[in-house]
Design a protein around this motif. Structure first.
Motif, short mmCIF file in Angstrom:
data_model
loop_
_atom_site.label_atom_id
_atom_site.label_comp_id
_atom_site.label_asym_id
_atom_site.label_seq_id
_atom_site.Cartn_x
_atom_site.Cartn_y
_atom_site.Cartn_z
N HIS A 14 -10.53 -4.56 6.19
CA HIS A 14 -9.64 -3.44 6.52
C HIS A 14 -9.79 -2.35 5.46
CE1 HIS A 14 -7.57 -5.81 9.63
NE2 HIS A 14 -7.72 -6.81 8.80
N ASP A 19 -5.52 4.29 8.32
CA ASP A 19 -4.12 4.46 8.68
C ASP A 19 -3.24 3.56 7.82
OD1 ASP A 19 -1.80 3.25 10.74
OD2 ASP A 19 -2.02 5.42 10.70
N GLN A 21 -0.09 2.49 8.09
CA GLN A 21 0.66 1.46 8.81
C GLN A 21 -0.26 0.33 9.27
OE1 GLN A 21 3.10 3.12 11.92
NE2 GLN A 21 4.64 3.88 10.47
N GLU A 22 -1.46 0.68 9.69
CA GLU A 22 -2.41 -0.36 10.10
C GLU A 22 -2.78 -1.25 8.90
OE1 GLU A 22 -6.97 -0.73 11.83
OE2 GLU A 22 -5.84 1.13 12.12
N TRP A 23 -2.99 -0.62 7.75
CA TRP A 23 -3.31 -1.38 6.54
C TRP A 23 -2.16 -2.32 6.16
CZ3 TRP A 23 -6.60 -3.14 3.02
CH2 TRP A 23 -6.09 -3.57 1.79
N THR A 97 5.92 -2.45 7.48
CA THR A 97 4.94 -1.38 7.70
C THR A 97 5.57 0.01 7.68
OG1 THR A 97 5.20 -1.47 10.12
CG2 THR A 97 3.52 -2.92 9.12
#
Length: 381
Positions: A14, A19, A21-23, A97
């Motif tokens: 990752h 992004d 929030q994705e992380w 998140t």
């Protein structure tokens, strides 16, 4: 797979530059959000001490947003302690998140330091509860999706017994948020009006009537979050920098006072480290009240010393504005001095915290409480 391997795999699979929030979601799924939480809930069931290793390894990557302080420091540990499996799975990941921001609906106009006298009512109606009342000093309510809420469900028993704790949908019909303007011109805080707000019973945390015990978990974590966090020495660093830049303002008396506050800051820092070690072994205790008390007194003393030393009383940004985060150390000296005045109120007043330290830490006799066994409905208000 050990923690180091999980960190390596997370970084390999990752991109922290993508992004945020994705992380953060990937970090949560890897069990590296709160390593002492159970597996599947952002953790690995390990000792809390391991978190420092994770935080060092992931320094410089996206971190939970500062606006989520209440969610991270108060809502999450309460949901972990008292939530059902479904509630934990539903709320903890988007909380971590930052997809869903949280606030705290505890204090009321007539129930601040004595929270147990709160009057917001929740009346059961089948599988729902109808909530009516007013809350105040609610940080971040204007951008929150959820709130932790304490209500009175039984007025016929003494004040500590008839309370029930809920997760409140801040987007539900009947929730109204109004700003409270502070001495700095900001509106970090709000008053929140609840009029016929319907909450499903599956939003209840803990048993009916057991809200005070649930709230104590929140309050202990709140005081640890404010006073027991790793000391950044924000106000001390500001004062020391001013001391270096203005040698012409130095006096022997001011130097002695600065040294004394430096010692107090070190004591607070080391006490916070010891408190975090205690937290690694279990739930937060009343010692967090002492840490929060020390934090407030240090900030106020240092900001006052800065004003006296710099002779800079200027502050001209009185325009009303919303604030996304609480800023204890920001902007000019006048702002810091004014903002620090709230430190001895928010998170528990210093007077109440002294009572908690004296009674629950030092074991001194309790103050007389004549209303302890009186039904709430018979208390004067």
């Amino acid at each position: 797979m050990d923690v180091a391997q999980r960190i390596t795999r997370l970084l390999d699979e990752h991109d922290p530059a993508g992004d945020p929030q994705e992380w953060l979601g990937a970090r949560y799924d890897a069990g590296l959000a709160w390593v002492w939480y159970p597996e599947g809930l952002g953790g690995l069931g390990l000792s809390r001490d391991v978190q420092a290793e994770v935080d060092r390894a992931l320094a410089g990557t996206p971190q939970p947003t500062a606006v989520q302080g209440i969610g991270l420091g108060m809502a999450a540990p309460t949901i972990l302690a008292f939530g059902t499996d479904e509630q934990r799975k539903r709320f903890l990941r988007p909380l971590w998140t930052g997809e869903e921001i949280w606030c705290q609906l505890f204090s009321e106009p007539g129930a601040g330091s004595d929270l147990a006298t709160l009057a917001t009512r929740a009346v059961r109606d089948g599988d729902e509860w109808i909530v009516d009342g007013q809350k105040v000093w609610t940080s971040g309510a204007h951008h929150s999706r959820w709130a932790i809420l304490v209500t009175r469900t039984d007025p016929d028993v003494p004040k500590h017994r008839g309370l029930t704790y809920f997760v409140c949908d801040m987007h539900a019909p009947g929730v109204e948020v109004r700003p409270l303007r502070q001495i700095t011109g900001e509106a970090e805080f709000n008053e929140v009006f609840l009029t016929g707000v319907r909450l499903a019973d599956d939003l209840r945390l803990g048993q009916v009537g057991d809200g005070w015990r649930v709230a104590q978990t929140t309050l202990m974590n709140e005081r640890v979050a404010i006073g027991g966090a790793r000391v950044r020495r924000g106000m001390l660093e500001v004062m020391v920098e001013a001391w270096r830049e203005r040698p012409e303002n130095r006096t022997h008396d001011l130097h002695q006072r600065l040294l004394a506050l430096y010692v107090e800051s070190e004591v607070t820092r080391l006490s916070g480290a010891r408190l975090r070690e205690q937290l690694a072994a279990g739930q937060p205790g009343p010692e967090g009240s002492g840490m929060k008390l020390s934090f407030a007194e240090l900030n106020q003393a240092l900001s006052g010393l800065e004003q006296e030393f710099t002779r800079d009383l200027s502050y001209d940004d009185w325009s009303f504005r919303r604030s996304d985060t609480v800023d204890f150390y920001g902007r000019e000296a006048g702002y810091r001095y004014l903002r620090a005045k709230g430190n001895s109120i928010e998170g528990g007043t210093s007077e109440i915290l002294r009572n908690i330290v004296s009674e629950r830490v030092l074991g001194l006799p309790s103050e007389p409480r004549i209303d302890k066994d009186v039904p709430w409905k018979d208390l004067p208000r």
